[in-house]
Enzyme design. Structure first.
Site, PDB file in Angstrom:
ATOM      1  NE  ARG A  27      -3.775  -2.235   2.146  1.00  0.00           N
ATOM      2  CZ  ARG A  27      -4.666  -2.601   3.046  1.00  0.00           C
ATOM      3  NH1 ARG A  27      -4.680  -2.027   4.236  1.00  0.00           N
ATOM      4  NH2 ARG A  27      -5.543  -3.528   2.774  1.00  0.00           N
ATOM      5  CG  HIS A  84      -7.133   2.135   5.317  1.00  0.00           C
ATOM      6  ND1 HIS A  84      -8.491   2.057   5.162  1.00  0.00           N
ATOM      7  CD2 HIS A  84      -6.708   0.866   5.418  1.00  0.00           C
ATOM      8  CE1 HIS A  84      -8.861   0.779   5.164  1.00  0.00           C
ATOM      9  NE2 HIS A  84      -7.798   0.043   5.336  1.00  0.00           N
TER      10      HIS A  84
HETATM   11  C1  LIG Z   1     -12.782   0.875   5.436  1.00  0.00           C
HETATM   12  C2  LIG Z   1     -11.829  -0.076   6.093  1.00  0.00           C
HETATM   13  C3  LIG Z   1     -11.663  -1.352   5.565  1.00  0.00           C
HETATM   14  C4  LIG Z   1     -10.774  -2.252   6.167  1.00  0.00           C
HETATM   15  N1  LIG Z   1     -10.605  -3.495   5.621  1.00  0.00           N
HETATM   16  C5  LIG Z   1      -9.764  -4.364   6.214  1.00  0.00           C
HETATM   17  C6  LIG Z   1      -9.578  -5.670   5.691  1.00  0.00           C
HETATM   18  O1  LIG Z   1     -10.163  -6.042   4.686  1.00  0.00           O
HETATM   19  N2  LIG Z   1      -8.726  -6.510   6.324  1.00  0.00           N
HETATM   20  C7  LIG Z   1      -8.045  -6.135   7.449  1.00  0.00           C
HETATM   21  O2  LIG Z   1      -7.290  -6.936   7.990  1.00  0.00           O
HETATM   22  N3  LIG Z   1      -8.227  -4.901   7.987  1.00  0.00           N
HETATM   23  C8  LIG Z   1      -9.052  -4.017   7.400  1.00  0.00           C
HETATM   24  N4  LIG Z   1      -9.216  -2.772   7.937  1.00  0.00           N
HETATM   25  C9  LIG Z   1      -8.629  -2.457   9.233  1.00  0.00           C
HETATM   26  C10 LIG Z   1      -9.466  -3.104  10.330  1.00  0.00           C
HETATM   27  O3  LIG Z   1     -10.829  -3.053   9.994  1.00  0.00           O
HETATM   28  C11 LIG Z   1      -9.292  -2.434  11.684  1.00  0.00           C
HETATM   29  O4  LIG Z   1      -7.938  -2.241  11.950  1.00  0.00           O
HETATM   30  C12 LIG Z   1      -9.879  -3.290  12.782  1.00  0.00           C
HETATM   31  O5  LIG Z   1     -11.186  -3.659  12.486  1.00  0.00           O
HETATM   32  C13 LIG Z   1      -9.813  -2.585  14.126  1.00  0.00           C
HETATM   33  O6  LIG Z   1     -10.446  -3.391  15.071  1.00  0.00           O
HETATM   34  P1  LIG Z   1     -10.423  -3.015  16.601  1.00  0.00           P
HETATM   35  O7  LIG Z   1     -11.230  -4.035  17.286  1.00  0.00           O
HETATM   36  O8  LIG Z   1      -9.016  -2.816  17.035  1.00  0.00           O
HETATM   37  O9  LIG Z   1     -11.116  -1.578  16.689  1.00  0.00           O
HETATM   38  P2  LIG Z   1     -12.588  -1.070  16.242  1.00  0.00           P
HETATM   39  O10 LIG Z   1     -13.301  -2.008  15.369  1.00  0.00           O
HETATM   40  O11 LIG Z   1     -12.367   0.329  15.768  1.00  0.00           O
HETATM   41  O12 LIG Z   1     -13.394  -1.050  17.577  1.00  0.00           O
HETATM   42  C14 LIG Z   1     -13.196  -0.048  18.550  1.00  0.00           C
HETATM   43  C15 LIG Z   1     -14.160  -0.285  19.679  1.00  0.00           C
HETATM   44  O13 LIG Z   1     -13.795   0.566  20.737  1.00  0.00           O
HETATM   45  C16 LIG Z   1     -14.937   1.269  21.214  1.00  0.00           C
HETATM   46  N5  LIG Z   1     -14.426   2.519  21.786  1.00  0.00           N
HETATM   47  C17 LIG Z   1     -13.545   3.390  21.249  1.00  0.00           C
HETATM   48  N6  LIG Z   1     -13.260   4.358  22.133  1.00  0.00           N
HETATM   49  C18 LIG Z   1     -13.973   4.091  23.240  1.00  0.00           C
HETATM   50  C19 LIG Z   1     -14.093   4.720  24.507  1.00  0.00           C
HETATM   51  N7  LIG Z   1     -13.399   5.805  24.834  1.00  0.00           N
HETATM   52  N8  LIG Z   1     -14.953   4.180  25.405  1.00  0.00           N
HETATM   53  C20 LIG Z   1     -15.666   3.055  25.118  1.00  0.00           C
HETATM   54  N9  LIG Z   1     -15.557   2.398  23.942  1.00  0.00           N
HETATM   55  C21 LIG Z   1     -14.723   2.926  23.029  1.00  0.00           C
HETATM   56  C22 LIG Z   1     -15.851   1.377  20.046  1.00  0.00           C
HETATM   57  O14 LIG Z   1     -17.173   1.546  20.493  1.00  0.00           O
HETATM   58  C23 LIG Z   1     -15.622   0.006  19.380  1.00  0.00           C
HETATM   59  O15 LIG Z   1     -16.414  -0.949  20.008  1.00  0.00           O
HETATM   60  C24 LIG Z   1     -10.068  -1.851   7.324  1.00  0.00           C
HETATM   61  C25 LIG Z   1     -10.239  -0.578   7.840  1.00  0.00           C
HETATM   62  C26 LIG Z   1     -11.084   0.314   7.210  1.00  0.00           C
HETATM   63  C27 LIG Z   1     -11.172   1.711   7.715  1.00  0.00           C
END
Ligand SMILES: Cc1cc2nc3c(=O)[nH]c(=O)nc-3n(C[C@H](O)[C@H](O)[C@H](O)COP(=O)(O)OP(=O)(O)OC[C@H]3O[C@@H](n4cnc5c(N)ncnc54)[C@H](O)[C@@H]3O)c2cc1C
Length: 670
Positions: free
Chosen positions: A337, A429
């Site tokens: 990327r 991203h």
């Molecule tokens: C459009 C897009 C497409 C993508 N496609 C891919 C893909 O195909 N393959 C891949 O591997 N990755 C992909 N990614 C990256 C991947 O989706 C993310 O890195 C990953 O889903 C993050 O997961 P997470 O559980 O760490 O955080 P998130 O899914 O962002 O979850 C964060 C959580 O924290 C909570 N939260 C945040 N702050 C607080 C707070 N202060 N108090 C209480 N709750 C809070 C939210 O409510 C949520 O529940 C993509 C990203 C984007 C933007």
């Protein structure tokens, strides 16, 4: 404090197994007396909460949305990597490890990445068992596709909705535990601070976003799984609510923040259309499997397109520049990327961009449609198929593979991408930087863990596609449930943690004072006004290409915006009600601090690596001329920042990176 990564000794292949064999365990009866707070219920937090509850711990889970199902993880389109080698193309744990370390430009910790590769296959088994509908081939076996930066097909996917399907799996697993009473789910709650008792994380302060009530919650350990900080750029592909508040708050309470300047700019996003946009949309990287990227070869053609006087379909083949295939013949359109993004910027900066703003390149499916169409005609024994028939058959295949993405594009741009090539441009991203964690995923604060995109762990300076979902689910399903047990085995006699203590009083007071400030400030400018200003500085000066002068300016400008924010911000409404502007104000205040640290980190790293391109560090000669120049001698370390009051005063601690199982090489995709 010196940084101890706590990587176990021994050969890399045995580290994780030996570690699991030796750690202390908590017996089932004792687990019932131990509470764990999990903040965030995206893929990382959701999988962790479900697994910890299944193990028998009492879990309190928090999310600011109205359901875990709405976490930003739902947006993930393309897929999730695993080294199953189902395609028989030579994949292995070592190859996945190797590609991930190399793809991250040798700025990640070897032992963590090897473990990630090792558990990747378990993730697929776990999700299939939950009923995640991964794509299957004709014979019913799980299918794979390839993603940028690698030479094998190892990406499992569910059309363009992989994140959504994986999240439904994790959410179902959570729901089972919610029904059993092992997870108490706090939807619409935002963590606003962590509470430390005797140096250990023992609770959080959260705001009920519906009533405005400030609540105290205690536990024996706290897990932060709150996602990335890409919205520091204002415009990004992240969900609009994604924020850095939880990560920033724990940073201020002692958790080091690592490599904040490592951001991923994704090459295939829908270009910006104007100044009043508040969100950018990703077109999945999987599209690069079948789409060819090009711009006009001649400047006059580019100008005519920009002015609306020429259509891409009117440009003859010999007048098109497939610049990725030209510059990187070995990987072509599937370069990583960071490389694809910079190459697009280079062409657009040179004037060859293709929409009215000059900031777009084409992603063209005409060739794939023809290729698939001819193949289908053969399969269905259609002799002398007409061009129309071939197109029809080819379109059907493209529709099957990417239909929802094409539909989304058409809705936003109002052009049919089956006929006219898509326009794409890079956008922020993903953030590889984040809270520093050791091998156990513990931060520099005892009992405080960080998982998923919120930590810095496995991707180095660039994240390969389909590896974030893998990391989040590895952390939540397979790593944290072991490592946290080792820590909690010391807590079996502690008993419940009280919340009527001075530590909770103080943390709550701080949170309330800040909310009062926002509600009572007599400013005249909206929160978004400041967020947009910050985003512009970040994109212009700390974006795809960075240099010393601009980074110094960025630090000063962000500081000035922050000072103005605290004087001039206006937050309508009240504290004791649902108040979206109040929520945003707190988040933007944190972005305004993080942005400055981000620029400071970029300034000290005077090398180009992965998503961090320093204009002063470019190859001057040979085959790699003009490409990013890494400097392993001086910069093969993780920069972990300690909070000291002002972001500009943060102190850097280095975790030197050792590479024993991989030879450091220049990344070349030629
Ligand atoms: C459009 C897009 C497409 C993508 N496609 C891919 C893909 O195909 N393959 C891949 O591997 N990755 C992909 N990614 C990256 C991947 O989706 C993310 O890195 C990953 O889903 C993050 O997961 P997470 O559980 O760490 O955080 P998130 O899914 O962002 O979850 C964060 C959580 O924290 C909570 N939260 C945040 N702050 C607080 C707070 N202060 N108090 C209480 N709750 C809070 C939210 O409510 C949520 O529940 C993509 C990203 C984007 C933007």
């Amino acid at each position: 404090m010196s940084l101890n990564s706590k990587v176990p000794k021994g050969p890399i292949k045995d580290k994780w197994t030996t570690y699991k064999d030796k750690i202390d365990l908590v017996n089932p009866a004792n687990k019932r007396n131990i509470d764990i707070i999990v903040v965030g219920t995206g893929l990382a937090g959701g999988s962790a909460a479900a697994t910890l509850a299944e193990l028998g711990y009492n879990v309190k889970a928090f999310a600011y949305q109205d359901s875990p199902r709405r976490a930003h993880s739902i947006a993930a389109q393309g897929g999730i990597n695993a080294s199953k080698n189902y395609m028989g193309d030579g994949d292995s744990n070592y190859r996945l490890f190797y590609d991930t370390v190399k793809g991250g430009d040798y700025r990640s910790r070897e032992a963590n990445v090897y473990r990630l590769a090792e558990v990747s296959s378990n993730i697929i088994d776990q999700c299939v068992a939950q009923g995640v509908p991964f794509a299957r081939d004709y014979g019913g076996l799980l299918d794979n596709r390839s993603f940028g930066g690698v030479l094998v097909s190892r990406t499992f996917y569910a059309k363009g909705q992989t994140g959504q399907q994986l999240l439904l799996g994790a959410y179902s697993a959570m729901n089972r535990q919610i029904a059993r009473g092992k997870i108490e789910m706090y939807n619409r709650h935002e963590m606003l601070d962590v509470v430390k008792v005797d140096g250990k994380a023992r609770g959080i302060i959260a705001r009920n976003l519906i009533t405005g009530e400030i609540e105290r919650h205690s536990a024996h350990a706290v897990v932060i799984a709150t996602g990335g900080y890409g919205n520091v750029y204002f415009l990004s592909t992240n969900a609009m609510g994604s924020n850095a508040t939880a990560a920033w708050k724990i940073h201020k309470k002692g958790a080091y923040f690592a490599n904040p300047c490592f951001t991923q700019i994704h090459p295939t996003c829908i270009p910006r259309s104007g100044d009043y946009q508040s969100k950018l949309t990703l077109m999945s990287e999987s599209l690069r499997n079948d789409g060819r990227i090009w711009v006009p070869k001649n400047l006059e053609d580019a100008k005519a397109i920009q002015q609306g006087n020429l259509k891409p379909t009117e440009i003859a083949e010999e007048n098109r520049d497939y610049y990725l295939e030209r510059r990187y013949p070995a990987f072509g359109n599937l370069v990583p990327r960071d490389v694809a993004s910079r190459a697009a910027k280079e062409r657009c900066d040179a004037g060859y961009g293709v929409n009215a703003t000059g900031e777009a390149v084409y992603l063209d499916f005409a060739f794939a449609i023809e290729r698939y169409g001819k193949e289908q005609a053969k399969i269905h024994s259609i002799e002398n198929a007409s061009a129309e028939k071939i197109t029809e058959l080819g379109v059907n295949i493209i529709k099957e593979k990417y239909g929802n993405l094409f539909q989304m594009y058409e809705k936003i741009i109002d052009e049919n991408p089956y006929i006219t090539p898509m326009m794409i441009y890079p956008a922020t991203h993903y953030t590889m930087g984040g809270i520093w964690v050791d091998y156990n995923l513990m931060t520099t604060v005892e009992g405080l863990y960080c998982i998923g995109e919120a930590n810095f762990s496995d991707h180095g300076a660039n994240r390969l596609g389909a590896s974030a979902l893998m990391q989040g689910l590895a952390d939540g399903y397979f790593v944290l449930p072991y490592t946290i047990g080792d820590y909690l085995s010391d807590d079996i006699r502690t008993g419940g943690i009280k919340t009527d203590t001075k530590e909770f009083d103080e943390a709550e007071k701080e949170v309330k004072e800040r909310i009062d400030f926002f509600i009572n400030n007599k400013g005249s400018k909206s929160v978004d006004h400041f967020h947009k200003k910050l985003g512009k500085v970040m994109w212009d000066k700390v974006g795809m290409a960075r240099n010393e002068k601009a980074l110094k300016e960025a630090m000063a400008e962000i500081k000035a915006i922050r000072e103005e924010f605290w004087k001039e911000v206006k937050v309508p409404g009240k504290a004791d009600e649902m108040n979206l502007e109040l929520e945003k104000a707190g988040r933007v205040a944190d972005f305004l601090e993080l942005g400055e640290l981000f620029a400071k980190d970029a300034l000290q790293r005077n090398e180009s690596c992965g998503g961090h391109f320093r204009e002063e560090s470019v190859e001057q000669e040979g085959l790699q001329k003009g490409e990013a120049k890494r400097n392993d001698k001086d910069y093969a370390y993780v920069a972990a920042w300690e909070y000291k009051g002002e972001p500009g005063d943060a102190v850097m601690h280095k975790e030197e990176l050792e590479f024993k199982d991989i030879e450091l090489k220049q990344r070349s995709y030629k």
